[in-house]
Write a protein that holds these residues in place. Structure first.
Motif, PDB file in Angstrom:
ATOM      1  N   PRO A 175       0.835  -1.216   0.000  1.00  0.00           N
ATOM      2  CA  PRO A 175       0.000   0.000   0.000  1.00  0.00           C
ATOM      3  C   PRO A 175       0.864   1.257   0.000  1.00  0.00           C
ATOM      4  CG  PRO A 175      -0.815  -1.589   1.582  1.00  0.00           C
ATOM      5  CD  PRO A 175       0.520  -2.098   1.130  1.00  0.00           C
ATOM      6  N   LYS A 176       0.348   2.304  -0.617  1.00  0.00           N
ATOM      7  CA  LYS A 176       1.128   3.533  -0.757  1.00  0.00           C
ATOM      8  C   LYS A 176       0.607   4.689   0.099  1.00  0.00           C
ATOM      9  CE  LYS A 176       3.630   1.632  -4.032  1.00  0.00           C
ATOM     10  NZ  LYS A 176       3.026   0.276  -4.021  1.00  0.00           N
ATOM     11  N   LYS A 177      -0.638   4.590   0.589  1.00  0.00           N
ATOM     12  CA  LYS A 177      -1.249   5.730   1.276  1.00  0.00           C
ATOM     13  C   LYS A 177      -1.279   5.554   2.796  1.00  0.00           C
ATOM     14  CE  LYS A 177      -4.201   7.095  -2.612  1.00  0.00           C
ATOM     15  NZ  LYS A 177      -5.593   7.382  -3.063  1.00  0.00           N
ATOM     16  N   PHE A 178      -1.116   6.650   3.493  1.00  0.00           N
ATOM     17  CA  PHE A 178      -1.232   6.699   4.952  1.00  0.00           C
ATOM     18  C   PHE A 178      -2.706   6.549   5.328  1.00  0.00           C
ATOM     19  CE2 PHE A 178      -2.109   9.103   8.788  1.00  0.00           C
ATOM     20  CZ  PHE A 178      -1.132   8.663   9.652  1.00  0.00           C
ATOM     21  N   PRO A 179      -3.053   5.807   6.383  1.00  0.00           N
ATOM     22  CA  PRO A 179      -2.168   5.086   7.301  1.00  0.00           C
ATOM     23  C   PRO A 179      -2.027   3.600   6.967  1.00  0.00           C
ATOM     24  CG  PRO A 179      -4.349   5.161   8.241  1.00  0.00           C
ATOM     25  CD  PRO A 179      -4.455   5.828   6.900  1.00  0.00           C
ATOM     26  N   VAL A 180      -2.673   3.176   5.863  1.00  0.00           N
ATOM     27  CA  VAL A 180      -2.635   1.751   5.511  1.00  0.00           C
ATOM     28  C   VAL A 180      -1.192   1.292   5.274  1.00  0.00           C
ATOM     29  CG1 VAL A 180      -3.447  -0.018   3.904  1.00  0.00           C
ATOM     30  CG2 VAL A 180      -4.935   1.896   4.520  1.00  0.00           C
ATOM     31  N   LYS A 181      -0.412   2.137   4.640  1.00  0.00           N
ATOM     32  CA  LYS A 181       0.985   1.797   4.354  1.00  0.00           C
ATOM     33  C   LYS A 181       1.738   1.462   5.633  1.00  0.00           C
ATOM     34  CE  LYS A 181       5.226   3.902   2.514  1.00  0.00           C
ATOM     35  NZ  LYS A 181       5.781   5.111   1.825  1.00  0.00           N
ATOM     36  N   GLN A 182       1.601   2.308   6.643  1.00  0.00           N
ATOM     37  CA  GLN A 182       2.319   2.109   7.895  1.00  0.00           C
ATOM     38  C   GLN A 182       1.791   0.888   8.657  1.00  0.00           C
ATOM     39  OE1 GLN A 182       1.295   5.028   6.687  1.00  0.00           O
ATOM     40  NE2 GLN A 182       3.294   5.993   6.366  1.00  0.00           N
ATOM     41  N   LEU A 183       0.471   0.713   8.682  1.00  0.00           N
ATOM     42  CA  LEU A 183      -0.118  -0.436   9.374  1.00  0.00           C
ATOM     43  C   LEU A 183       0.280  -1.740   8.699  1.00  0.00           C
ATOM     44  CD1 LEU A 183      -3.697   0.989  10.019  1.00  0.00           C
ATOM     45  CD2 LEU A 183      -1.934   0.526  11.745  1.00  0.00           C
ATOM     46  N   TYR A 184       0.274  -1.732   7.384  1.00  0.00           N
ATOM     47  CA  TYR A 184       0.633  -2.914   6.608  1.00  0.00           C
ATOM     48  C   TYR A 184       2.086  -3.323   6.879  1.00  0.00           C
ATOM     49  CZ  TYR A 184       1.688  -5.630   2.354  1.00  0.00           C
ATOM     50  OH  TYR A 184       2.103  -6.593   1.462  1.00  0.00           O
ATOM     51  N   ARG A 185       2.979  -2.351   6.842  1.00  0.00           N
ATOM     52  CA  ARG A 185       4.395  -2.656   7.070  1.00  0.00           C
ATOM     53  C   ARG A 185       4.623  -3.224   8.464  1.00  0.00           C
ATOM     54  NH1 ARG A 185       8.122   2.147   4.363  1.00  0.00           N
ATOM     55  NH2 ARG A 185       7.722   1.580   2.185  1.00  0.00           N
ATOM     56  N   PHE A 186       3.962  -2.647   9.448  1.00  0.00           N
ATOM     57  CA  PHE A 186       4.115  -3.141  10.817  1.00  0.00           C
ATOM     58  C   PHE A 186       3.596  -4.568  10.932  1.00  0.00           C
ATOM     59  CE2 PHE A 186       2.577  -3.808  15.151  1.00  0.00           C
ATOM     60  CZ  PHE A 186       3.709  -3.468  15.889  1.00  0.00           C
ATOM     61  N   TYR A 187       2.438  -4.820  10.349  1.00  0.00           N
ATOM     62  CA  TYR A 187       1.843  -6.166  10.399  1.00  0.00           C
ATOM     63  C   TYR A 187       2.742  -7.174   9.693  1.00  0.00           C
ATOM     64  CZ  TYR A 187      -1.447  -9.963   9.442  1.00  0.00           C
ATOM     65  OH  TYR A 187      -2.051 -11.193   9.358  1.00  0.00           O
ATOM     66  N   PHE A 188       3.209  -6.811   8.496  1.00  0.00           N
ATOM     67  CA  PHE A 188       4.019  -7.741   7.701  1.00  0.00           C
ATOM     68  C   PHE A 188       5.379  -8.008   8.339  1.00  0.00           C
ATOM     69  CE2 PHE A 188       3.668  -9.105   3.052  1.00  0.00           C
ATOM     70  CZ  PHE A 188       2.403  -9.631   3.243  1.00  0.00           C
ATOM     71  N   ARG A 189       5.975  -6.996   8.968  1.00  0.00           N
ATOM     72  CA  ARG A 189       7.323  -7.158   9.520  1.00  0.00           C
ATOM     73  C   ARG A 189       7.338  -7.817  10.891  1.00  0.00           C
ATOM     74  NH1 ARG A 189      10.826  -1.629   8.306  1.00  0.00           N
ATOM     75  NH2 ARG A 189      10.513  -1.561   6.048  1.00  0.00           N
ATOM     76  N   TYR A 190       6.341  -7.507  11.714  1.00  0.00           N
ATOM     77  CA  TYR A 190       6.426  -7.921  13.112  1.00  0.00           C
ATOM     78  C   TYR A 190       5.355  -8.907  13.578  1.00  0.00           C
ATOM     79  CZ  TYR A 190       9.495  -3.851  13.082  1.00  0.00           C
ATOM     80  OH  TYR A 190      10.485  -2.960  12.774  1.00  0.00           O
ATOM     81  N   ILE A 191       4.165  -8.806  13.030  1.00  0.00           N
ATOM     82  CA  ILE A 191       3.084  -9.670  13.505  1.00  0.00           C
ATOM     83  C   ILE A 191       2.961 -10.948  12.683  1.00  0.00           C
ATOM     84  CG2 ILE A 191       0.591  -9.833  13.896  1.00  0.00           C
ATOM     85  CD1 ILE A 191       0.593  -6.854  14.506  1.00  0.00           C
ATOM     86  N   LEU A 192       2.908 -10.805  11.349  1.00  0.00           N
ATOM     87  CA  LEU A 192       2.738 -11.973  10.489  1.00  0.00           C
ATOM     88  C   LEU A 192       3.814 -13.038  10.686  1.00  0.00           C
ATOM     89  CD1 LEU A 192       1.509 -12.097   6.883  1.00  0.00           C
ATOM     90  CD2 LEU A 192       3.729 -13.119   7.386  1.00  0.00           C
ATOM     91  N   PRO A 193       5.104 -12.696  10.743  1.00  0.00           N
ATOM     92  CA  PRO A 193       6.114 -13.737  10.946  1.00  0.00           C
ATOM     93  C   PRO A 193       5.929 -14.516  12.251  1.00  0.00           C
ATOM     94  CG  PRO A 193       7.143 -11.730  10.151  1.00  0.00           C
ATOM     95  CD  PRO A 193       5.725 -11.376  10.503  1.00  0.00           C
ATOM     96  N   VAL A 194       5.522 -13.817  13.311  1.00  0.00           N
ATOM     97  CA  VAL A 194       5.334 -14.481  14.606  1.00  0.00           C
ATOM     98  C   VAL A 194       4.127 -15.414  14.556  1.00  0.00           C
ATOM     99  CG1 VAL A 194       4.810 -14.129  17.046  1.00  0.00           C
ATOM    100  CG2 VAL A 194       6.438 -12.614  15.891  1.00  0.00           C
TER     101      VAL A 194
END
Length: 252
Positions: A175-194
């Motif tokens: 995603p390119k737009k705020f705030p979806v971009k920031q939420l997506y990155r956080f989810y993909f980097r920190y929550i999804l792997p766990v």
């Protein structure tokens, strides 16, 4: 996190096991074999069920040509192949390099009484075991990102597609737009792997996922690669705030 995709390169160096001597193809097949038993649950759980709607939208783009023979590349457990039956084709063929995933898929088809309508077989995207111009339509959901040689796989898809046939490809995007971009990155980097590791019991699969998405040449870059691979009328349609993108094209 893997460095962003650079024009002229492919994401082939992004692999599940960076220090392994195995090829990307071998690593990907092994990874999916290991997580096959929990894949369907995780797929729907981690996407909150939205993935089902994405598949339906991909299949709807093929309806105007009323395909009789459909090929589903990187079919996995067969979800997109099953969705393709809504078009009432004569036959759907699914190919994958993970026998573990297809074993789950075959059980699913048998339980649903669909084994006579959908056939699953081993198939390498870079050397599809079919003649030229065999299929009316080709689908692929979240598989092209795992090709070892992206253009070679797309060229093979183009080869086995008949002139006038259509292709529908779903792939993750960012995603390119705020705030979806920031939420997506956080989810993909920190929550999804766990979450992925805790359920699948595999330490690599859901770390590889965000890395491979970051490296994938999404949007106009992927459209250009599809055009170089022989496709025309290439379009990219972002879905659900750009979390995934639906790519459609034809063979001239």
């Amino acid at each position: 996190m893997t460095a962003p995709y650079s024009p002229g390169e492919t994401p082939s160096k992004v692999v599940p096991l960076p220090h392994s001597d195995l090829s990307k193809k071998e690593q990907v097949a092994g990874m999916f074999d290991r997580i096959a038993g929990r894949y369907d649950f995780l797929n729907h759980f981690l996407s909150m069920g939205i993935d089902k709607g994405w598949r339906k939208k991909a299949i709807r783009t093929l309806k105007p040509i009323q395909p009789r023979r459909i090929l589903d590349v990187a079919t996995g457990t067969g979800d997109l192949a099953i969705a393709a039956l809504s078009l009432q084709p004569e036959q759907v063929t699914g190919v994958d390099i993970s026998e573990g995933m297809m074993e789950i898929g075959r059980k699913k088809l048998a339980e649903k009484g669909l084994s006579d309508k959908i056939g699953l077989q081993y198939g390498d995207s870079e050397a599809l075991p079919f003649g030229d111009n065999t299929f009316d339509a080709i689908t692929c959901a979240y598989g092209v990102r795992n090709f070892e040689h992206l253009e070679k796989g797309l060229q093979q898809m183009n080869r086995v597609l008949r002139p006038g046939g259509r292709v529908a490809i779903l792939e993750f995007s960012q995603p390119k737009k705020f705030p979806v971009k920031q939420l997506y990155r956080f989810y993909f980097r920190y929550i999804l792997p766990v979450l992925g590791k805790s359920v699948s019991k595999d330490a690599t699969a859901y770390t590889y996922l965000p890395q491979s998405v970051a490296a994938f040449p999404e949007g106009s870059a992927f459209c250009s690669i599809m055009e170089r691979s022989g496709f025309s009328q290439v379009k990219a349609r972002p879905l659900t705030f750009g979390i995934t993108t639906l790519y459609t094209a034809e063979k001239a």
